[in-house]
Design an enzyme around this catalytic site. Sequence first.
Site, PDB file in Angstrom:
ATOM      1  CB  CYS A  32      -0.909   0.004   1.228  1.00 25.12           C
ATOM      2  SG  CYS A  32      -1.812   1.544   1.407  1.00 25.12           S
ATOM      3  CB  CYS A  35       1.103   1.653   4.629  1.00 23.10           C
ATOM      4  SG  CYS A  35      -0.416   0.758   5.047  1.00 23.10           S
ATOM      5  CG  HIS A  79      -4.002  -1.028   4.849  1.00 21.93           C
ATOM      6  ND1 HIS A  79      -3.497  -0.362   3.744  1.00 21.93           N
ATOM      7  CD2 HIS A  79      -4.783  -2.030   4.367  1.00 21.93           C
ATOM      8  CE1 HIS A  79      -3.948  -0.951   2.653  1.00 21.93           C
ATOM      9  NE2 HIS A  79      -4.737  -1.961   2.995  1.00 21.93           N
ATOM     10  CG  ASN A 119     -13.734   9.130  -5.543  1.00 26.32           C
ATOM     11  OD1 ASN A 119     -14.690   9.902  -5.483  1.00 26.32           O
ATOM     12  ND2 ASN A 119     -12.739   9.300  -6.392  1.00 26.32           N
ATOM     13  CG  HIS A 130      -4.139   3.686   3.810  1.00 23.88           C
ATOM     14  ND1 HIS A 130      -3.099   2.972   4.375  1.00 23.88           N
ATOM     15  CD2 HIS A 130      -4.364   4.745   4.627  1.00 23.88           C
ATOM     16  CE1 HIS A 130      -2.709   3.595   5.482  1.00 23.88           C
ATOM     17  NE2 HIS A 130      -3.462   4.671   5.650  1.00 23.88           N
ATOM     18  CG  HIS A 132      -6.993   7.867   0.095  1.00 26.54           C
ATOM     19  ND1 HIS A 132      -7.407   6.569  -0.086  1.00 26.54           N
ATOM     20  CD2 HIS A 132      -6.952   8.418  -1.143  1.00 26.54           C
ATOM     21  CE1 HIS A 132      -7.602   6.340  -1.377  1.00 26.54           C
ATOM     22  NE2 HIS A 132      -7.345   7.447  -2.040  1.00 26.54           N
ATOM     23  CD  GLN A 134      -8.316  11.422  -5.226  1.00 29.88           C
ATOM     24  OE1 GLN A 134      -7.647  11.906  -6.135  1.00 29.88           O
ATOM     25  NE2 GLN A 134      -9.210  10.471  -5.425  1.00 29.88           N
TER      26      GLN A 134
END
Length: 304
Positions: A32, A35, A79, A119, A130, A132, A134
């Site tokens: 990933c 991470c 994660h 998303n 993971h 997150h 944007q």
Amino acid sequence: MSELRFEELRGEQVAYAIHRQERTFLPDRDHCPLCPTRPGGPVTEIPVAAFEIAVFDNRFPAFEAPHGAAEVVVYTDKHEGSLGTLAPERAEALMWVWRHRYMELGARADVDYVFIFENRGVEVGVTLHHPHGQIYGYPFLPPVPAREIAADERLGGCAPCKLLGDELADGRRVLVETDAVVAYVPYAARWAYEAHVVLRAHRASLLHCEAAELHALASVLQTLVRGYDALFERPFPYVMAVHQAPTGADTHDGHLHVEFYPPLRTADKLKYLAGSEQGAGTFISDTLPEESAAALREAIDRAG
Ligand SMILES: [Zn+2]
Ligand SMILES: [Zn+2]
Ligand SMILES: [Zn+2]
């Protein structure tokens, strides 16, 4: 390098970012890129062994300086998990990170609109699991916020203020209420479980919020996401969109709110944008917002 082309028939920009084809696609957790970099392990996007929240330029940007920006915001160095399962202090810290990015990107001459989004789920095209989100800094005002400004003009005042008042007066679609923030399924929801999270006070952006309002916003976002996950007892995919005032020279007011567009209409059926939605721009929904709101309220109660 991205290229913008204007689609005259629809009157909107299309961005070509062909380098994005090489993006990392659903790596296993040992590879990933979001991470932390563990001692002796592979070097990830984040060259430290532990962190709270990390922000960096997207390696596969749709927009980049001097024609906009694309950043990645990693919510945690763990994660597993989601916005809903972050510690409440971390979710609140995320609001301050968003605020800071809105301020910095919004101050740039090449950024007319700062768009914070997430998303979640392969159903909406996620390539990394993971937790997150944007941020895009658009070098122009995109059509959706432009339409919201047009709604203000049509209604002769702030549309989110007016719509929030209507939702509170009706009450049937309200999901969560605090002193500062309200979440509801909108009267004309396009997605079965669409929800809007709105500041009660007229706040143009995160920068205009008081600390208590950011605290409440984080808390209501988490409550909603946990309710979504409880609804069908599975991680609930969605697109989350934070709408704030544009930051270009041609400034407009705005009213901070967060919209969620979940593609599920049942536990295992997706809503596809098909003929009417794509070709005519009219959503056809097979659920009533009042019924979705009742089911979501119950799920939110269950999730606690
Ligand atoms: Zn990871
Ligand atoms: Zn307002
Ligand atoms: Zn909006």
